[in-house]
Design a protein around this motif. Sequence first.
Motif, PDB file in Angstrom:
ATOM      1  N   LEU A  14       0.868  -1.096  -0.120  1.00  0.00           N
ATOM      2  CA  LEU A  14       0.341   0.166   0.270  1.00  0.00           C
ATOM      3  C   LEU A  14       0.650   1.181  -0.180  1.00  0.00           C
ATOM      4  O   LEU A  14       0.542   2.279  -0.008  1.00  0.00           O
ATOM      5  N   SER A  17       0.053   4.133  -2.881  1.00  0.00           N
ATOM      6  CA  SER A  17      -0.751   4.528  -2.469  1.00  0.00           C
ATOM      7  C   SER A  17      -0.947   5.747  -1.284  1.00  0.00           C
ATOM      8  O   SER A  17      -1.356   6.971  -1.952  1.00  0.00           O
ATOM      9  N   VAL A  18      -1.202   5.375  -0.279  1.00  0.00           N
ATOM     10  CA  VAL A  18      -0.556   6.286   0.649  1.00  0.00           C
ATOM     11  C   VAL A  18       0.044   7.350   0.790  1.00  0.00           C
ATOM     12  O   VAL A  18      -0.280   8.539   0.763  1.00  0.00           O
ATOM     13  N   LEU A  21      -2.593   9.675  -1.388  1.00  0.00           N
ATOM     14  CA  LEU A  21      -2.825  10.545  -0.559  1.00  0.00           C
ATOM     15  C   LEU A  21      -2.442  10.929  -0.220  1.00  0.00           C
ATOM     16  O   LEU A  21      -2.764  12.714   0.513  1.00  0.00           O
ATOM     17  N   GLU A  68      -6.617   2.133   5.353  1.00  0.00           N
ATOM     18  CA  GLU A  68      -6.887   2.967   4.322  1.00  0.00           C
ATOM     19  C   GLU A  68      -8.433   3.055   5.036  1.00  0.00           C
ATOM     20  O   GLU A  68      -9.420   2.096   5.021  1.00  0.00           O
ATOM     21  N   TRP A  72      -9.797   4.450   0.245  1.00  0.00           N
ATOM     22  CA  TRP A  72      -8.921   5.155   0.180  1.00  0.00           C
ATOM     23  C   TRP A  72      -9.573   6.532   0.205  1.00  0.00           C
ATOM     24  O   TRP A  72      -8.258   7.881  -0.228  1.00  0.00           O
ATOM     25  N   ALA A  75      -6.910   7.190   5.388  1.00  0.00           N
ATOM     26  CA  ALA A  75      -5.465   6.548   5.552  1.00  0.00           C
ATOM     27  C   ALA A  75      -4.447   7.109   7.131  1.00  0.00           C
ATOM     28  O   ALA A  75      -4.254   8.370   7.052  1.00  0.00           O
TER      29      ALA A  75
END
Length: 230
Positions: A14, A17-18, A21, A68, A72, A75
């Motif tokens: 992840l 993705s984090v 974000l 998350e 999403w 998070a």
Amino acid sequence: MAKSVSITHGGDNLLSSVAALNGRVFDTDPVIAYMLLDLSREERLAYLPTYWSTLIKSALLNDAIITEADGWKAASVLVPPGRYLDNAWTLLCAGFLGVLWRIGYPGCKRLWAEFSGMTDNAKRIGLRGHKRYYYVFSIGTEREHRGKGLAKAIMQDHQRTAQAANLPIWLEATTPGSRALYLSMGFEEVEEIVLGKGKVAADATLQPGGPGIPLWAMVWWPKSTADSSS
């Protein structure tokens, strides 16, 4: 009846993705802007995903858990007890030398001597000698989904984890809104810390004699620990 929030947990898978974000969520965060003060706004915004990716990779090397909420929309990154984000070896392995090169000596001074020095001092006071605690390194919600209880749902998940382990949670709130949320969830304010006093305005823009940037060192105690420590 309040809608339940879907929560999932992960690790290395992840990271991208984090980091992406956080690059969006913290694009105007004054503490982050102060850490990257020597970059122009355009340079800082372009650099944020790399900055977050490096720091979160170091957290993951210290067994951090990424959580998350609701696909999403929000998070967090939670560092477990006994592991520390300022671990020199994991920072090196995560590529932090590149960050240090990018932010330069003044940035290193702001990060280590100022931010870390002041928050470490607050921990010595606020944690009352406890060496084991959970650390919420970051938690944020996409702008269009704020006010829906997503960060609160994540934090409640962390509180259940900490309660089961009978250990406190430590964090630093960087906005009045996040401070108010954590206070409403049972966190105690340990200290208001001011970065860049006399140098910058509250939004991290250069301002000689400026008030600086406030952040709030905070701790949450599980009930039995709070009772035994009082």
